[in-house]
Enzyme design. Sequence first.
Site, PDB file in Angstrom:
ATOM      1  N   ASP A   6       0.949  -1.335  -0.108  1.00 12.09           N
ATOM      2  CA  ASP A   6       0.032   0.191  -0.164  1.00 12.09           C
ATOM      3  C   ASP A   6       0.906   1.420  -0.133  1.00 12.09           C
ATOM      4  O   ASP A   6       0.649   2.280  -0.641  1.00 12.09           O
ATOM      5  CB  ASP A   6      -0.947  -0.069   1.209  1.00 12.09           C
ATOM      6  CG  ASP A   6      -2.167  -0.559   0.984  1.00 12.09           C
ATOM      7  OD1 ASP A   6      -2.299  -1.619  -0.278  1.00 12.09           O
ATOM      8  OD2 ASP A   6      -3.130  -0.453   1.615  1.00 12.09           O
ATOM      9  N   ASN A  19      -4.804  -2.064  -4.755  1.00 13.74           N
ATOM     10  CA  ASN A  19      -6.134  -1.978  -3.854  1.00 13.74           C
ATOM     11  C   ASN A  19      -5.907  -1.230  -2.756  1.00 13.74           C
ATOM     12  O   ASN A  19      -6.509  -1.470  -1.719  1.00 13.74           O
ATOM     13  CB  ASN A  19      -6.587  -3.582  -3.428  1.00 13.74           C
ATOM     14  CG  ASN A  19      -7.925  -3.621  -3.247  1.00 13.74           C
ATOM     15  OD1 ASN A  19      -8.748  -2.670  -3.336  1.00 13.74           O
ATOM     16  ND2 ASN A  19      -8.361  -4.689  -2.535  1.00 13.74           N
ATOM     17  N   ASP A  64     -11.441  -2.091  11.721  1.00 12.88           N
ATOM     18  CA  ASP A  64     -10.288  -2.954  11.167  1.00 12.88           C
ATOM     19  C   ASP A  64     -10.075  -3.993  12.204  1.00 12.88           C
ATOM     20  O   ASP A  64     -10.004  -5.105  11.920  1.00 12.88           O
ATOM     21  CB  ASP A  64      -9.366  -2.248  10.511  1.00 12.88           C
ATOM     22  CG  ASP A  64      -9.152  -1.726   9.345  1.00 12.88           C
ATOM     23  OD1 ASP A  64     -10.399  -1.810   8.681  1.00 12.88           O
ATOM     24  OD2 ASP A  64      -8.460  -0.842   8.602  1.00 12.88           O
ATOM     25  N   GLU A 109     -11.290  -4.267   1.229  1.00 18.11           N
ATOM     26  CA  GLU A 109     -10.570  -5.177   0.160  1.00 18.11           C
ATOM     27  C   GLU A 109     -11.300  -6.129  -0.434  1.00 18.11           C
ATOM     28  O   GLU A 109     -11.162  -6.820  -1.561  1.00 18.11           O
ATOM     29  CB  GLU A 109      -9.290  -5.858   0.966  1.00 18.11           C
ATOM     30  CG  GLU A 109      -8.327  -4.615   1.160  1.00 18.11           C
ATOM     31  CD  GLU A 109      -8.434  -3.751   1.981  1.00 18.11           C
ATOM     32  OE1 GLU A 109      -7.444  -3.263   2.460  1.00 18.11           O
ATOM     33  OE2 GLU A 109      -9.348  -3.856   2.937  1.00 18.11           O
ATOM     34  N   HIS A 125      -5.726  -9.048   3.311  1.00 16.76           N
ATOM     35  CA  HIS A 125      -4.811  -9.356   3.991  1.00 16.76           C
ATOM     36  C   HIS A 125      -5.217  -9.478   5.500  1.00 16.76           C
ATOM     37  O   HIS A 125      -4.688 -10.241   6.223  1.00 16.76           O
ATOM     38  CB  HIS A 125      -3.780  -8.075   4.246  1.00 16.76           C
ATOM     39  CG  HIS A 125      -4.587  -6.611   4.452  1.00 16.76           C
ATOM     40  ND1 HIS A 125      -4.042  -5.825   5.598  1.00 16.76           N
ATOM     41  CD2 HIS A 125      -5.627  -6.132   4.254  1.00 16.76           C
ATOM     42  CE1 HIS A 125      -4.577  -4.948   5.344  1.00 16.76           C
ATOM     43  NE2 HIS A 125      -5.799  -4.973   4.683  1.00 16.76           N
ATOM     44  N   ARG A 126      -6.417  -8.923   5.862  1.00 14.14           N
ATOM     45  CA  ARG A 126      -6.878  -9.025   7.399  1.00 14.14           C
ATOM     46  C   ARG A 126      -7.309 -10.462   7.395  1.00 14.14           C
ATOM     47  O   ARG A 126      -7.584 -10.985   8.569  1.00 14.14           O
ATOM     48  CB  ARG A 126      -7.833  -7.980   7.738  1.00 14.14           C
ATOM     49  CG  ARG A 126      -7.171  -6.564   7.542  1.00 14.14           C
ATOM     50  CD  ARG A 126      -7.527  -5.575   8.666  1.00 14.14           C
ATOM     51  NE  ARG A 126      -6.815  -4.360   8.339  1.00 14.14           N
ATOM     52  CZ  ARG A 126      -5.597  -4.366   8.881  1.00 14.14           C
ATOM     53  NH1 ARG A 126      -5.016  -5.086   9.647  1.00 14.14           N
ATOM     54  NH2 ARG A 126      -4.892  -2.860   8.631  1.00 14.14           N
ATOM     55  N   LYS A 163       0.101  -6.474   1.662  1.00 21.91           N
ATOM     56  CA  LYS A 163      -0.562  -5.135   1.570  1.00 21.91           C
ATOM     57  C   LYS A 163      -0.109  -4.460   2.846  1.00 21.91           C
ATOM     58  O   LYS A 163       0.319  -3.267   2.599  1.00 21.91           O
ATOM     59  CB  LYS A 163      -2.095  -5.349   1.715  1.00 21.91           C
ATOM     60  CG  LYS A 163      -2.722  -4.091   1.444  1.00 21.91           C
ATOM     61  CD  LYS A 163      -4.110  -4.508   1.474  1.00 21.91           C
ATOM     62  CE  LYS A 163      -5.181  -3.294   1.623  1.00 21.91           C
ATOM     63  NZ  LYS A 163      -5.148  -2.246   0.504  1.00 21.91           N
TER      64      LYS A 163
END
Length: 390
Positions: free
Chosen positions: A47, A69, A270, A298, A342-343, A373
Amino acid sequence: MITLRPSSHFSGTVQVPGSKSISNRVLLMAYLAEGESEFSGILESDDTRYMREALENLKNKKNDLFLGNAGTAMRSLTAALCVGDGEYILRGEPRMHERPIKDLVDALRYLGANIEYLQNEGCPPLKIKANGLNGGVVHIKGNISSQFLTALLIAAPYCKEPLEIIVDGELISKPYVYMTIRLMEKFGIKAENEDYKRFKIENGVYKGQKLHIEGDASSASYFWAGAAITKGNVIVKGIEKDSLQGDVMFLDVLKNCFDGINVDATLFPDAAMTICPLACYAKGKTKIIGIASWKVKETDRISAMANELRKVGAYVTTGDDFIEITPPETIKSATIETYNDHRMAMCFSLLSLNAPHKPGAEISILNPACVNKTFPEYFSIFGNLATPNA
């Protein structure tokens, strides 16, 4: 694919990488600023790489910028590019071309911007013919993404006249806006904030700064959670007590997660994702509300999280703004689809950990490289903490 085998051990010391949200904001402010800026601890990830490459390419006043993204980069650059001159195309990965940007574009057009959609109405890719932004009064919806407001705030000092921004409806993710305002102040610009409903910014110029970037609280949440599951001892370095990041609120929630909780995650969406794997170890149901923004991240995180939690045996119900999780009696081994998010990858790694009252399972994570990311070293660090005497 990476396969994580069950472990009862999770201890050690972690230095989490710099905050993505802070890193991309200060990179852009430094580009707009007079004088040089110097940062330590800045995040090195996909990112921030997209943001840096885009800023480096702006020397050419006609450019096609690829932003992957990276939502922060796409939204904030859309506004910032309008205050200068030149002709730019902003594009990204296929998922970025599904993520909404209409409310921001509408606000910028109202201020005089020339922005064209190149594919689907309301989403990138965009073509910007920059010729400055007028000031005055502009409205922006608050319930889709706080990044729209952040984008306007960062660009505001460079409008032709002072800018007043009115937020229509309730603003989600307020801590991210607080972060933006505090960072603007560090760069010498004051944004007058009337209860997150109205903002006034005078004309001005950012001044170059020397700053240390604090560690990413969202990234820290996985290690805090891992220690809680295993009753391990993890020291997370790099997060400040007076953090600018709302995600440190996760620590307050963590204390009660294993009883099953009802929590409003509007202020820390998040890190709230990390509550979902914890819910599989809880004694009762867990319900998380205030997560409508998950749908435009995402991936559609509400749907994705529900799909993958069901694979490990949880019973899950969802709505536009909530997810409710009934823990499985036994956590089942599963292969987890990450949706290039990623999360998702980092959250589901936690289900390989054994709690004293409930064992974890063998968890295989598809496309583990998606963590690049924000946290390229995640699985290496996770593996070290989960290995006794590593």
